[in-house]
Design an enzyme around this catalytic site. Structure first.
Site, PDB file in Angstrom:
ATOM      1  N   TYR A  18       0.833  -1.204   0.000  1.00  0.00           N
ATOM      2  CA  TYR A  18       0.000   0.000   0.000  1.00  0.00           C
ATOM      3  C   TYR A  18       0.871   1.259   0.000  1.00  0.00           C
ATOM      4  O   TYR A  18       0.597   2.219  -0.746  1.00  0.00           O
ATOM      5  CB  TYR A  18      -0.905  -0.019   1.234  1.00  0.00           C
ATOM      6  CG  TYR A  18      -1.921   1.094   1.304  1.00  0.00           C
ATOM      7  CD1 TYR A  18      -3.096   1.039   0.558  1.00  0.00           C
ATOM      8  CD2 TYR A  18      -1.723   2.202   2.125  1.00  0.00           C
ATOM      9  CE1 TYR A  18      -4.048   2.051   0.624  1.00  0.00           C
ATOM     10  CE2 TYR A  18      -2.662   3.222   2.209  1.00  0.00           C
ATOM     11  CZ  TYR A  18      -3.816   3.141   1.460  1.00  0.00           C
ATOM     12  OH  TYR A  18      -4.750   4.153   1.533  1.00  0.00           O
ATOM     13  N   LYS A  56       1.008   4.208  -2.885  1.00  0.00           N
ATOM     14  CA  LYS A  56       0.714   5.610  -2.592  1.00  0.00           C
ATOM     15  C   LYS A  56       1.938   6.498  -2.801  1.00  0.00           C
ATOM     16  O   LYS A  56       1.817   7.643  -3.266  1.00  0.00           O
ATOM     17  CB  LYS A  56       0.189   5.741  -1.158  1.00  0.00           C
ATOM     18  CG  LYS A  56      -1.193   5.122  -0.961  1.00  0.00           C
ATOM     19  CD  LYS A  56      -2.233   5.699  -1.907  1.00  0.00           C
ATOM     20  CE  LYS A  56      -3.644   5.317  -1.541  1.00  0.00           C
ATOM     21  NZ  LYS A  56      -4.649   5.842  -2.500  1.00  0.00           N
TER      22      LYS A  56
END
Length: 252
Positions: A160, A164
């Protein structure tokens, strides 16, 4: 109204932050394309917007697929004629149906690729299609959804965080590339917000995150929608390549 007669496409618009942004943008006069992979979720938000007097249409597509994105944009342009604002919001918080943290050494190839595809690939695919419309007309706004995970890093979330962080770097690159064409590209990096995506964070883990946030709470979707509205309207006409981070002080 700050977005009168503007046309916006919001990916992942069927719930959480996407839903809130759709409702906010519609109130400000925008026509809203609500993308989601779940037909019922997209339609529910469209219905909410229409009941409030706004204009919206659902666009069901898996934005991690290049072909699906091309078709979605063709349908979107056929419906609205143009695109003024793109919000790359689609994302997932985890790849397994469990609240347990997954150490990096236990993540599978499939989980890694799914996380990056859902966040980073989709941002590229949608941006590429939007620019094909925005560059000829020399105007547009693109707002990418990053996260504090991409600015400070979170343990047990390497996939993740990589996604990002990649979105943030992608934002800065494209912003430099297209600013001369009148297109402003910026990023929002939320902290922990109360949405369906964070609903699995509970118990002691949630208490720890709240304790690490100086404001002592999770944020609300309206906090992020307000930042998106700022980046989408003329109030931010001198903002380019920036990362706004409404996070309650989690990152300072």
């Amino acid at each position: 109204m700050k977005l009168k007669d503007k046309v916006v496409l919001i990916t992942g618009g069927g719930s959480g932050l996407g839903r809130e942004m759709g409702l906010t943008f519609a109130r400000e006069g925008a026509s809203v394309g609500v993308n989601d992979i779940r037909p019922e979720s997209a339609q529910n938000v469209v219905t909410e917007i229409e009941r409030a007097g706004g204009k919206a249409r659902p666009f069901v597509a898996d934005v991690s697929s290049s072909a699906a994105v091309r078709k979605m944009f063709a349908d979107f342009i056929a419906a609205f004629g143009t695109i003024d604002i793109l919000i790359n919001n689609a994302g997932i918080g985890r790849t397994r149906d469990t609240s347990e943290v997954i150490p990096t050494y236990q993540k599978t190839d499939e989980e890694w690729h799914k996380m990056l595809a859902t966040h980073l690939d989709s941002t590229f695919y949608c941006t590429r299609e939007a620019l094909k419309v925005m560059i000829p007309k020399q105007s547009g706004r693109i707002i990418n959804m990053g996260s504090v995970a991409g600015t400070t890093g979170l343990a047990f979330a390497s996939d993740y965080c990589a996604a990002k962080g990649g979105i943030i770097a992608f934002t800065k690159s494209v912003a430099r590339e297209v600013v001369a064409a009148g297109i402003l590209v910026n990023c929002i990096a939320p902290g922990f917000i109360d949405t369906p995506m964070t609903a699995f964070i509970e118990g002691e883990f949630r208490q720890q995150l709240v304790a690490m946030t100086p404001m002592g709470r999770f944020g609300e979707p309206s906090d992020i929608a307000a930042a998106a509205l700022f980046l989408a309207c003329e109030d931010s006409k001198f903002m380019v390549g920036q990362v706004l981070s409404p996070n309650g002080g989690y990152v300072i």
